[in-house]
Design a protein around this motif. Structure first.
Motif, PDB file in Angstrom:
ATOM      1  N   LEU A   1       0.588  -1.372   0.297  1.00  0.00           N
ATOM      2  CA  LEU A   1       0.368  -0.271   0.240  1.00  0.00           C
ATOM      3  C   LEU A   1       0.409   0.775  -0.292  1.00  0.00           C
ATOM      4  O   LEU A   1       0.466   1.917  -0.732  1.00  0.00           O
ATOM      5  N   ASN A   2       1.929   0.846   0.464  1.00  0.00           N
ATOM      6  CA  ASN A   2       3.092   2.526   0.899  1.00  0.00           C
ATOM      7  C   ASN A   2       3.436   2.658  -0.386  1.00  0.00           C
ATOM      8  O   ASN A   2       4.046   3.845  -0.920  1.00  0.00           O
ATOM      9  N   SER A   3       4.019   1.578  -1.015  1.00  0.00           N
ATOM     10  CA  SER A   3       4.483   1.270  -2.147  1.00  0.00           C
ATOM     11  C   SER A   3       4.190   2.320  -3.527  1.00  0.00           C
ATOM     12  O   SER A   3       4.295   3.306  -4.220  1.00  0.00           O
ATOM     13  N   MET A   4       2.214   1.941  -3.634  1.00  0.00           N
ATOM     14  CA  MET A   4       1.455   1.613  -4.560  1.00  0.00           C
ATOM     15  C   MET A   4       0.904   3.277  -4.922  1.00  0.00           C
ATOM     16  O   MET A   4       0.627   3.800  -5.410  1.00  0.00           O
ATOM     17  N   ILE A   5       1.033   3.871  -3.521  1.00  0.00           N
ATOM     18  CA  ILE A   5       0.584   5.228  -3.316  1.00  0.00           C
ATOM     19  C   ILE A   5       1.403   6.467  -4.158  1.00  0.00           C
ATOM     20  O   ILE A   5       0.914   7.666  -4.744  1.00  0.00           O
ATOM     21  N   TYR A   6       2.893   6.241  -4.713  1.00  0.00           N
ATOM     22  CA  TYR A   6       3.085   6.991  -5.469  1.00  0.00           C
ATOM     23  C   TYR A   6       2.990   6.501  -7.274  1.00  0.00           C
ATOM     24  O   TYR A   6       3.802   7.645  -7.563  1.00  0.00           O
ATOM     25  N   ALA A   7       2.648   5.621  -6.983  1.00  0.00           N
ATOM     26  CA  ALA A   7       2.352   4.430  -9.030  1.00  0.00           C
ATOM     27  C   ALA A   7       2.175   6.100  -9.457  1.00  0.00           C
ATOM     28  O   ALA A   7       2.922   6.300 -11.020  1.00  0.00           O
ATOM     29  N   ASP A   8       1.101   6.766  -9.815  1.00  0.00           N
ATOM     30  CA  ASP A   8       0.683   7.359 -10.353  1.00  0.00           C
ATOM     31  C   ASP A   8       0.483   9.343  -9.765  1.00  0.00           C
ATOM     32  O   ASP A   8       0.221   9.709 -10.594  1.00  0.00           O
ATOM     33  N   ILE A   9       1.447   9.573  -9.021  1.00  0.00           N
ATOM     34  CA  ILE A   9       1.392  10.658  -8.399  1.00  0.00           C
ATOM     35  C   ILE A   9       2.857  11.532  -8.987  1.00  0.00           C
ATOM     36  O   ILE A   9       3.809  11.437  -8.765  1.00  0.00           O
ATOM     37  N   ALA A  10       3.138  12.634  -9.763  1.00  0.00           N
ATOM     38  CA  ALA A  10       3.814  13.244 -10.196  1.00  0.00           C
ATOM     39  C   ALA A  10       4.751  13.998  -8.927  1.00  0.00           C
ATOM     40  O   ALA A  10       4.360  13.770  -7.917  1.00  0.00           O
ATOM     41  N   SER A  11       6.033  13.873 -10.246  1.00  0.00           N
ATOM     42  CA  SER A  11       7.273  14.612  -8.689  1.00  0.00           C
ATOM     43  C   SER A  11       7.192  15.803  -7.627  1.00  0.00           C
ATOM     44  O   SER A  11       7.086  15.216  -6.466  1.00  0.00           O
ATOM     45  N   ARG A  12       5.684  16.542  -8.680  1.00  0.00           N
ATOM     46  CA  ARG A  12       6.242  17.716  -8.148  1.00  0.00           C
ATOM     47  C   ARG A  12       4.929  17.561  -6.635  1.00  0.00           C
ATOM     48  O   ARG A  12       4.497  18.571  -6.178  1.00  0.00           O
ATOM     49  N   ASP A  13       3.765  16.676  -6.556  1.00  0.00           N
ATOM     50  CA  ASP A  13       3.225  16.907  -5.594  1.00  0.00           C
ATOM     51  C   ASP A  13       3.483  15.269  -5.204  1.00  0.00           C
ATOM     52  O   ASP A  13       2.638  15.037  -4.219  1.00  0.00           O
ATOM     53  N   VAL A  14       4.327  15.121  -5.015  1.00  0.00           N
ATOM     54  CA  VAL A  14       4.554  14.160  -3.488  1.00  0.00           C
ATOM     55  C   VAL A  14       4.583  14.454  -2.216  1.00  0.00           C
ATOM     56  O   VAL A  14       4.103  13.669  -1.635  1.00  0.00           O
ATOM     57  N   GLY A  15       4.911  15.751  -1.822  1.00  0.00           N
ATOM     58  CA  GLY A  15       4.679  15.937  -0.686  1.00  0.00           C
ATOM     59  C   GLY A  15       3.727  16.054   0.028  1.00  0.00           C
ATOM     60  O   GLY A  15       3.221  16.252   0.562  1.00  0.00           O
ATOM     61  N   ARG A  16       2.505  16.447  -1.356  1.00  0.00           N
ATOM     62  CA  ARG A  16       1.364  17.055  -0.348  1.00  0.00           C
ATOM     63  C   ARG A  16       0.762  15.746  -0.714  1.00  0.00           C
ATOM     64  O   ARG A  16      -0.195  15.606   0.030  1.00  0.00           O
ATOM     65  N   ALA A  17       1.261  15.168  -1.646  1.00  0.00           N
ATOM     66  CA  ALA A  17      -0.042  14.249  -1.438  1.00  0.00           C
ATOM     67  C   ALA A  17       0.819  12.334  -0.792  1.00  0.00           C
ATOM     68  O   ALA A  17      -0.031  12.327   0.059  1.00  0.00           O
ATOM     69  N   THR A  18       1.400  12.731   0.253  1.00  0.00           N
ATOM     70  CA  THR A  18       2.465  12.382   1.718  1.00  0.00           C
ATOM     71  C   THR A  18       1.251  12.885   2.556  1.00  0.00           C
ATOM     72  O   THR A  18       0.972  11.790   3.274  1.00  0.00           O
TER      73      THR A  18
END
Length: 464
Positions: free
Chosen positions: A373-390
């Protein structure tokens, strides 16, 4: 100097991570002893766990902004100081109310330590040394869950539970000293304004809702007050949802939930984490209050879960490459649910080998689910949005873990009332483990909606 920083900075952050991880695992072993000293029901002490989790969840989203605004070194050493202060307050607590407040303060420090520590590593370690730095950082995450129940159980059984909170003091003071000496006070020149309106609405809403649920049926506040807290919290969260749809940069960006892989990881994963969150609270109580073990005996059993988790981590990459995220999340959710529910099969006279094996499997399957689950969360997230998605993912994760403690505690209280027991006994625990185990199955319908190749780029690129 770069080599020294590459070695020292991760170790400093690892010390903070060890404190945070060990503290979360060490307290649950001592809950029955604390309850006796406070003159309270052990089940009521779930508020101490939940207050810490709530504090983590509500303050994590602003950590990055604070580090950029005031400097990562300043925020990191302040966080360690807050955590130490909260630990000393826990040790000095004479009532449930004061202890709950101390745990909330600890959570504020914990919320800032780990995320800001990761920022420090990202900014101070050369890319050529980054993998080695992250390996250093992962060590306490693996070691603490195994060592903490043993240490906490030993201190509680043979000395006193208050001593478990003094462990953080020398580690924290050393961390502050080394932070002042070796870590630069890096920050962004213009971090921009913080969404204070969104932060207040989401923080107050989540805190009141979850704390209110945890207080129902306890002797801490009247049930009416607890219900009112839940209603006000739900109202504030609803206001935040409306506010976030119009805000330019809300503190928690809900639009990420439109992404299928992110939605499955966060919303589907939250169902699984409810069951996962209940186990550290219910299992030590079942072993001590239900089966009559000492705190140390309980710790010798519960550490098996950490060993199961360590073993599965070595197989996670291979499993994901072989079967893919969708298949793993569907079938392993069922395996995890059965493993959690199996804790309810314990009764007085149960073989210790059987108990240890069940607890070992209870760490094995959930570890695969949690890591996936923790790995797949970033599968389709743009690099610029990683912080806010996290930020959003971390908040939902913490609240789900806290909700698991709430659900487990409520079912345990209902089972005790139905059975007519004045105090919890072994027969009161199986309904609680069964219910929280079923929550893991609740994540399957969401995972089934994923495409068969969801997250394949991450799965193929993972390394054992």
């Amino acid at each position: 100097m770069p080599v020294a920083i590459a070695l020292i900075s991760p170790l400093i952050v690892a010390c903070a991570l060890f404190m945070e991880s060990a503290d979360a695992n060490i307290i649950v072993t001592a809950l029955p002893s604390m309850a006796r000293d406070f003159g309270s029901d052990p089940v009521s002490l779930k508020i101490a766990i939940i207050s810490y989790v709530v504090s983590l969840g509500v303050f994590i989203p602003i950590c990055g902004w604070l580090a950029d605004r005031f400097g990562s070194r300043t925020v990191f050493r302040t966080a360690i100081g807050i955590f130490i202060a909260g630990s000393l307050m826990c040790a000095a607590s004479r009532s449930m109310h004061f202890f709950t407040l101390a745990r909330f303060l600890q959570g504020i420090g914990g919320a800032m330590m780990v995320p800001v520590g990761r920022i420090i590593i990202f900014r101070s370690v050369p890319k050529s040394e980054f993998v080695r730095a992250m390996n250093y950082l992962s060590m306490p995450a693996m070691f603490a869950p195994a060592a903490a129940p043993l240490l906490g159980g030993f201190l509680t059984t043979y000395l006193h539970w208050r001593l478990i909170f003094f462990i953080n003091v020398p580690i924290g003071l050393l961390g502050i000293y080394l932070t002042n000496r070796y870590i630069a006070n890096t920050h962004e020149p213009h971090p921009g304004p913080l969404d204070w309106t969104g932060f207040v609405l989401s923080a107050l809403g989540a805190s009141l809702a979850l704390l209110g649920l945890s207080l129902i049926g306890t002797d801490i506040v009247a049930d009416r007050t607890a219900y009112e807290m839940c209603l006000v919290g739900a109202f504030l969260l609803a206001l935040y949802v409306l506010y976030a749809q119009r805000a330019e940069r809300p503190v928690l960006e809900l639009r990420f939930l439109r992404i299928p892989t992110y939605r499955a990881s966060v919303l589907g994963g939250s169902m699984f984490r409810i069951g996962l969150g209940a186990v550290p609270f219910l299992l030590p109580l079942a072993l001590q209050e239900g089966l009559g073990m000492t705190a140390f005996g309980s710790g010798l059993i519960t550490c098996a879960s950490a060993f199961g988790s360590m073993f599965m981590r070595s197989l996670t990459s291979l499993t994901l490459r072989r079967f893919g995220f969708r298949t793993v999340l569907i079938y392993n959710a069922a395996f995890s649910g059965v493993a959690i529910a199996a804790y309810g099969t314990f009764f007085p006279g149960t073989s210790l080998w059987y108990i240890w094996l069940v607890v070992l499997l209870g760490g094995f399957f959930p570890a695969l689910q949690f890591t996936s689950l923790n790995s797949m969360i970033y599968a389709d997230i743009a690099s610029r949005d990683v912080g806010r998605a996290t930020s959003l993912g971390s908040v939902v994760q913490q609240m789900s873990l806290g909700l698991g403690v709430v659900v487990g505690g409520i079912v345990l209280q209902i089972a005790r009332a139905v059975h007519g027991h004045a105090h919890v006994t072994w027969s009161d625990f199986w309904p609680a483990f069964l219910v929280v185990g079923l929550f893991s199955f609740g994540s399957i319908p969401i995972s089934r909606r994923l495409s068969p190749d969801a997250g394949d780029e991450i799965a193929r690129g993972s390394r054992g």
